[in-house]
Design an enzyme around this catalytic site. Structure first.
Site, PDB file in Angstrom:
ATOM      1  N   HIS A   1      26.011  15.920  45.329  1.00 52.05           N
ATOM      2  CA  HIS A   1      26.439  16.755  46.453  1.00 52.05           C
ATOM      3  C   HIS A   1      26.708  18.192  46.049  1.00 52.05           C
ATOM      4  O   HIS A   1      26.520  19.110  46.833  1.00 52.05           O
ATOM      5  CB  HIS A   1      27.605  16.105  47.184  1.00 52.05           C
ATOM      6  CG  HIS A   1      27.130  14.973  48.028  1.00 52.05           C
ATOM      7  ND1 HIS A   1      26.996  13.709  47.554  1.00 52.05           N
ATOM      8  CD2 HIS A   1      26.635  14.957  49.292  1.00 52.05           C
ATOM      9  CE1 HIS A   1      26.478  12.941  48.494  1.00 52.05           C
ATOM     10  NE2 HIS A   1      26.257  13.670  49.563  1.00 52.05           N
TER      11      HIS A   1
ATOM     12  N   ARG B   1      27.295  15.376  57.589  1.00 56.86           N
ATOM     13  CA  ARG B   1      28.041  14.549  56.625  1.00 56.86           C
ATOM     14  C   ARG B   1      29.534  14.709  56.911  1.00 56.86           C
ATOM     15  O   ARG B   1      30.215  15.547  56.330  1.00 56.86           O
ATOM     16  CB  ARG B   1      27.715  14.978  55.197  1.00 56.86           C
ATOM     17  CG  ARG B   1      26.277  14.658  54.761  1.00 56.86           C
ATOM     18  CD  ARG B   1      26.032  15.113  53.329  1.00 56.86           C
ATOM     19  NE  ARG B   1      24.873  14.495  52.711  1.00 56.86           N
ATOM     20  CZ  ARG B   1      23.707  15.119  52.506  1.00 56.86           C
ATOM     21  NH1 ARG B   1      23.530  16.371  52.886  1.00 56.86           N
ATOM     22  NH2 ARG B   1      22.710  14.483  51.905  1.00 56.86           N
TER      23      ARG B   1
ATOM     24  N   ARG C   1      27.258  11.318  60.934  1.00 58.05           N
ATOM     25  CA  ARG C   1      27.312  10.122  60.084  1.00 58.05           C
ATOM     26  C   ARG C   1      28.767   9.718  59.918  1.00 58.05           C
ATOM     27  O   ARG C   1      29.621  10.559  59.658  1.00 58.05           O
ATOM     28  CB  ARG C   1      26.707  10.422  58.722  1.00 58.05           C
ATOM     29  CG  ARG C   1      26.799   9.213  57.807  1.00 58.05           C
ATOM     30  CD  ARG C   1      26.035   9.409  56.539  1.00 58.05           C
ATOM     31  NE  ARG C   1      26.674  10.347  55.641  1.00 58.05           N
ATOM     32  CZ  ARG C   1      26.118  10.776  54.517  1.00 58.05           C
ATOM     33  NH1 ARG C   1      24.908  10.365  54.185  1.00 58.05           N
ATOM     34  NH2 ARG C   1      26.741  11.609  53.733  1.00 58.05           N
TER      35      ARG C   1
ATOM     36  N   GLU D   1      19.225   3.023  53.054  1.00 58.43           N
ATOM     37  CA  GLU D   1      19.459   3.589  51.715  1.00 58.43           C
ATOM     38  C   GLU D   1      19.497   2.502  50.642  1.00 58.43           C
ATOM     39  O   GLU D   1      19.627   2.803  49.465  1.00 58.43           O
ATOM     40  CB  GLU D   1      20.812   4.310  51.688  1.00 58.43           C
ATOM     41  CG  GLU D   1      21.023   5.286  52.810  1.00 58.43           C
ATOM     42  CD  GLU D   1      22.329   6.045  52.723  1.00 58.43           C
ATOM     43  OE1 GLU D   1      22.305   7.149  52.190  1.00 58.43           O
ATOM     44  OE2 GLU D   1      23.367   5.521  53.172  1.00 58.43           O
TER      45      GLU D   1
ATOM     46  N   ASN E   1      17.962   9.893  48.921  1.00 57.27           N
ATOM     47  CA  ASN E   1      18.739  10.080  47.683  1.00 57.27           C
ATOM     48  C   ASN E   1      19.283   8.743  47.201  1.00 57.27           C
ATOM     49  O   ASN E   1      19.149   8.374  46.033  1.00 57.27           O
ATOM     50  CB  ASN E   1      19.910  11.038  47.916  1.00 57.27           C
ATOM     51  CG  ASN E   1      19.459  12.366  48.468  1.00 57.27           C
ATOM     52  OD1 ASN E   1      18.334  12.766  48.240  1.00 57.27           O
ATOM     53  ND2 ASN E   1      20.333  13.042  49.194  1.00 57.27           N
ATOM     54  N   ASP E   2      19.916   8.038  48.133  1.00 56.26           N
ATOM     55  CA  ASP E   2      20.453   6.740  47.745  1.00 56.26           C
ATOM     56  C   ASP E   2      19.363   5.688  47.631  1.00 56.26           C
ATOM     57  O   ASP E   2      19.451   4.785  46.799  1.00 56.26           O
ATOM     58  CB  ASP E   2      21.527   6.281  48.749  1.00 56.26           C
ATOM     59  CG  ASP E   2      22.874   6.896  48.426  1.00 56.26           C
ATOM     60  OD1 ASP E   2      23.213   6.962  47.221  1.00 56.26           O
ATOM     61  OD2 ASP E   2      23.576   7.332  49.350  1.00 56.26           O
TER      62      ASP E   2
ATOM     63  N   ARG F   1      22.328   8.626  40.595  1.00 56.61           N
ATOM     64  CA  ARG F   1      21.813   9.939  41.011  1.00 56.61           C
ATOM     65  C   ARG F   1      22.621  11.098  40.439  1.00 56.61           C
ATOM     66  O   ARG F   1      22.184  12.237  40.457  1.00 56.61           O
ATOM     67  CB  ARG F   1      21.755  10.033  42.542  1.00 56.61           C
ATOM     68  CG  ARG F   1      23.098   9.895  43.194  1.00 56.61           C
ATOM     69  CD  ARG F   1      22.985   9.679  44.686  1.00 56.61           C
ATOM     70  NE  ARG F   1      23.121  10.924  45.433  1.00 56.61           N
ATOM     71  CZ  ARG F   1      23.260  11.000  46.750  1.00 56.61           C
ATOM     72  NH1 ARG F   1      23.267   9.888  47.482  1.00 56.61           N
ATOM     73  NH2 ARG F   1      23.401  12.147  47.352  1.00 56.61           N
TER      74      ARG F   1
ATOM     75  N   CYS G   1      16.305  12.166  55.771  1.00 59.70           N
ATOM     76  CA  CYS G   1      17.280  13.240  55.554  1.00 59.70           C
ATOM     77  C   CYS G   1      17.722  13.376  54.097  1.00 59.70           C
ATOM     78  O   CYS G   1      18.629  14.135  53.804  1.00 59.70           O
ATOM     79  CB  CYS G   1      18.496  13.023  56.446  1.00 59.70           C
ATOM     80  SG  CYS G   1      19.272  11.448  56.207  1.00 59.70           S
TER      81      CYS G   1
HETATM   82  C1  PEP Z   1      20.830  10.117  51.126  1.00 60.60           C
HETATM   83  O1  PEP Z   1      21.372   9.226  50.465  1.00 60.60           O
HETATM   84  O2  PEP Z   1      19.640  10.416  51.004  1.00 60.60           O
HETATM   85  C2  PEP Z   1      21.595  10.886  52.120  1.00 60.60           C
HETATM   86  C3  PEP Z   1      21.007  11.666  52.997  1.00 60.60           C
HETATM   87  O3  PEP Z   1      22.938  10.806  52.089  1.00 60.60           O
HETATM   88  P1  PEP Z   1      23.841  11.400  50.916  1.00 60.60           P
HETATM   89  O4  PEP Z   1      22.999  12.330  50.096  1.00 60.60           O
HETATM   90  O5  PEP Z   1      24.973  12.089  51.576  1.00 60.60           O
HETATM   91  O6  PEP Z   1      24.260  10.181  50.170  1.00 60.60           O
HETATM   92 MG    MG Z   2      23.320   8.496  51.037  1.00 64.39          MG
END
Ligand code: PEP
Ligand code: MG
Length: 614
Positions: free
Chosen positions: A207, A324, A360, A455, A478-479, A489, A526
């Protein structure tokens, strides 16, 4: 990675030290270190005060002590009622500590002598007491150190809740140096004054990285042990083009940095050109966008902090694809109240306009914020939808706020990290109950579509069934990459294993797209893949038509989308799905994109790994 140069720093005292890390947001900067201290639950930083500010700081500390005592008395009363007086003794012990004159004098003395902020003084005094406890032989007494920590946390929380001191104390040449910058702390800092960020931990999708890119703050992460060596006030140079950080830079190094700063326009908060579709009044074009062979594509914004709001309009985002909401939590540690959330969501709905916004539900845990007790495996722990379902009062307050705000604009609600359909059903029950309750209380509510974040591999594998239970999917790559490939990550040690183009990831996305198509529900992607042109081409080839990203990435993406076509992107994607390894896919994507659309993807812009393609 670290190296010590032979040059002396510009003040002539300390030798220059260099670190190499992962550059996650472009730019370079020279400034002074602002060290953000992290411990299990709070992040505390040292700020130097002017003489004239010292007494105000002491008053602030006293007010925080009063607040902490009031809170504890209330807690004690509630514990007595619920558990009986015998079990409330622990609060008595904590109260005694808060009334301890020596503790008060020590902290105040440290603030006055050191001319430092109260948070730092509390931390120093607490560390001292804890060191004494650690020496004690008696096990019972030694274990009481947990009480000391608890009391100190309470004071720190009270201090941070008292006023937004974080923004006030930030110098304007601050370079944030942290082991890891927690979103809850980032939310409290006035990031417009931050020149750069350097952290020991973190990767491309952490993040810290996402926010830094969104705000155009140069950032290098994965520096391993740099935090330990830096002191607040040290001179520091950050080169987020080369992934290099220099502590105590020599006059020659500074000269080199200043020359390159003059050559490269440093991306400040947001920057765009007329070519990017931004008009003189700062309003971006929100017009319809099509692939070269016809399909409409939506480019939406991911939003975390108010500092990013301006970019949503400026870059012409088609609404907010991901808000978020956990960034509403600051390190006060308290959940934002229903009304506070209501106000925030109304603002988000206004900002998003007719295209709407997906709020979210709190995705807490993982690297988002610390939960109360340290978990062994936070990314797999009590986070996201699990946290919401476990802390039902928190969830109900958020649901109420969203339903009420939806009466004032177009909002959707998305459930994070769904791993089983029963979680959606339980959440839906809560939403239905709260809607009924709000109506009976005379509140107005609006229609809210419910989506699931995809995810986790289990959600992918049941996507066909899940698609019948929700109104849309939100694909968090990402997840999804983290969990599909079992690669943390935020850990730069394993960054080489974080392969967004791994065939297993692409097959997962393909399955999800097919399931959504069969159930006729939309999918918005996203994660960071959506913001990276080379990956976006593959996503378009897999059928994605809705991408959400940090707003400043939209203009470039708009040009790419308008210049590629679904047919050829689809051919590339189908070839990718047949590959055996991530290397094979990357090789193929690099070759095909450079051949098909060389003006967007000249070969030299697709370095290895293309994770950091710009
Ligand atoms: C993701 O996991 O891709 C996502 C959009 O949420 P975050 O990055 O906040 O975990
Ligand atoms: Mg995520």
């Amino acid at each position: 990675m670290r190296g010590t140069g032979t040059h002396r720093s510009s003040d002539g005292v300390k030798p220059e030290e260099r670190w190499r890390g992962v550059a996650v947001s472009e730019g370079s900067a020279v400034g002074r270190v602002l060290r953000i201290h992290s411990d299990a639950r709070q992040q505390v930083y040292l700020a130097a005060l002017e003489e004239s500010e010292v007494e105000h700081e002491v008053d602030r500390f006293r007010a925080a002590m009063r607040l902490a005592r009031r809170q504890l008395r209330g807690l004690k009363r509630r514990a007595e009622l619920a558990l009986g007086a015998d079990h409330a003794y622990i609060f008595e012990a904590h109260l005694l500590m808060l009334q301890d004159r020596k503790l008060r004098d020590d902290v105040e003395g440290y603030v006055r002598r050191g001319r430092v902020n109260a948070e730092w003084a509390v931390k120093v005094v607490a560390d001292h007491i804890l060191a004494v406890y650690a020496e004690v032989k008696d096990v019972y007494l030694r274990e009481r150190s947990a009480d000391v920590e608890d009391v100190m946390q309470r004071i720190l929380v009270a201090l941070s809740g008292k006023d937004g001191h974080g923004a006030r104390l930030l110098p304007d040449d601050a370079v944030i140096v942290a082991e890891e910058l927690m979103p809850s702390v980032a939310a409290e800092l006035d990031l417009s004054r931050v020149r750069a960020i350097a952290s020991d931990a973190g990767g491309w999708t952490s993040h810290t990285a996402i926010i830094a890119r969104g705000l155009g703050i140069p950032a290098v992460v994965g520096l391993r042990d740099m935090y330990r060596r830096a002191r607040t006030g040290d001179e520091i140079a950050v080169d987020a083009f080369a992934g290099e950080v220099v502590l105590h830079p020599s006059p020659q190094t500074l000269e080199h940095y200043r020359a390159s700063l003059a050559r490269v326009a440093v991306p400040t908060n947001v920057s765009a050109s007329v070519e990017d579709g931004v008009t003189a009044d700062g309003e971006g074009r929100r017009e319809t966008l099509y692939l070269a062979d016809g399909d409409e594509v939506f480019l939406r914004a991911n939003v975390e902090l108010p500092a990013e709001y301006e970019g949503v309009r400026r870059y012409g985002a088609r609404g907010i694809g991901l808000y978020r909401s956990e960034f509403l939590l600051t390190h006060r540690g308290a959940m934002p109240a229903e009304n506070e959330q209501f106000t925030a969501y109304v603002k988000i709905a206004e900002l998003a306009g007719v295209d709407g916004a997906s709020v979210r539900m709190f995705d807490l845990g993982g690297d988002k914020t610390e939960t109360e007790d340290a978990e062994r495996n936070p990314a797999l722990g009590l986070r996201a939808i699990r946290f919401c379902l476990r802390r039902e009062n928190v969830m109900r307050a958020q649901v109420r706020a969203v339903l009420r705000a939806a009466a004032h604009g177009n909002l959707q609600l998305v459930l994070p990290m769904i791993s089983d359909i029963s979680e959606v059903r339980r959440a839906r029950r809560v939403i239905d109950e709260e809607r009924e309750q709000l109506t009976s209380e005379g509140h107005e509510t609006g229609e809210v579509k419910i989506g699931a974040m995809i995810e986790v591999p289990s959600a992918v594998l049941v996507a066909d069934k899940l698609a019948r239970e929700v109104d849309f999917f939100s694909l968090g790559t990402n997840d999804l990459v983290q969990f599909t490939l079992a690669v943390d990550r935020g850990n730069d040690e394993v960054a080489d294993w974080f392969r967004s183009l791994h065939p297993a990831v692409l097959r997962s996305i393909d399955m999800v797209m097919k399931a959504a198509r069969a159930a006729a529900i939309p999918v918005v992607v996203c994660g960071e893949m959506a913001a990276t042109p080379a990956y976006a081409c593959v996503l378009v080839g897999l059928g994605v038509r809705d991408l959400s990203m940090t707003a400043s990435a939209i203009p470039r993406m708009r040009r790419v989308i308008a210049g590629i076509d679904a047919e050829r992107a689809g051919e590339v994607a189908r070839e990718c799905l047949e590959c055996a390894t991530a290397d094979d896919v990357e090789e193929l994507v690099r070759a095909r994109l450079a051949m098909l659309w060389p003006h967007f993807f000249p070969p030299e812009t697709l370095p290895v790994p293309i994770e950091v393609e710009r």
